[in-house]
Design a protein around this motif. Structure first.
Motif, short mmCIF file in Angstrom:
data_model
loop_
_atom_site.label_atom_id
_atom_site.label_comp_id
_atom_site.label_asym_id
_atom_site.label_seq_id
_atom_site.Cartn_x
_atom_site.Cartn_y
_atom_site.Cartn_z
N UNK A 123 0.82 -1.21 0.00
CA UNK A 123 0.00 0.00 0.00
C UNK A 123 0.86 1.27 0.00
N UNK A 124 2.18 1.08 -0.03
CA UNK A 124 3.15 2.19 -0.04
C UNK A 124 3.01 3.09 1.18
N UNK A 125 2.78 2.48 2.33
CA UNK A 125 2.65 3.23 3.57
C UNK A 125 3.91 3.19 4.43
N UNK A 126 4.56 2.02 4.48
CA UNK A 126 5.70 1.84 5.37
C UNK A 126 6.92 2.57 4.82
N UNK A 127 7.61 3.25 5.74
CA UNK A 127 8.80 4.05 5.37
C UNK A 127 10.10 3.41 5.83
N UNK A 128 10.07 2.12 6.18
CA UNK A 128 11.25 1.49 6.77
C UNK A 128 12.38 1.27 5.76
N UNK A 129 12.05 1.13 4.50
CA UNK A 129 13.08 0.90 3.49
C UNK A 129 13.54 -0.54 3.37
N UNK A 130 12.86 -1.48 4.02
CA UNK A 130 13.28 -2.89 3.98
C UNK A 130 12.81 -3.63 2.74
N UNK A 131 11.85 -3.09 2.00
CA UNK A 131 11.33 -3.80 0.82
C UNK A 131 11.50 -2.95 -0.41
#
Length: 102
Positions: free
Chosen positions: A94-102
């Motif tokens: 959903x392009x919500x997470x900002x962790x940068x792991x994916x």
């Protein structure tokens, strides 16, 4: 609830002390998973309101000991850590997470 679970997944290792409420709220906000601020919008609701459900579900998804929170690891397949992993993948889709792991 998803932001809290993803924050625990990314920032806590099973077997060591969990995270305090304050630290967990800050980390959950930083993930970007929640569309609303974890501190709320000035009303009665904030991102912590759903923690009770995570602690008392069947099975519980979050464990608390001495005011430190961590994901449950049992039963396999429906433990908190398993659900948090699925939520994390979904947050990236959903392009919500900002962790940068994916």
């Amino acid at each position: 609830n998803a932001a809290l679970m993803v924050a625990l997944l990314l920032n806590h290792k099973p077997g060591i002390d969990g995270l305090s409420k304050e630290k967990l709220m800050m980390l959950a906000e930083e993930t970007g998973v929640s569309k609303d601020p974890m501190g709320g919008n000035g009303g009665w609701y904030d991102g912590w309101a759903g923690m009770k459900d995570l602690l008392k579900g069947d099975p519980p998804l979050v464990f608390v000991d001495k005011r430190k929170y961590s994901l449950t690891t049992q039963p396999p397949g429906s433990a908190g850590i398993d659900i948090a992993k699925a939520l994390h993948v979904l947050a990236h889709r959903e392009e919500l997470c900002k962790c940068g792991n994916y």
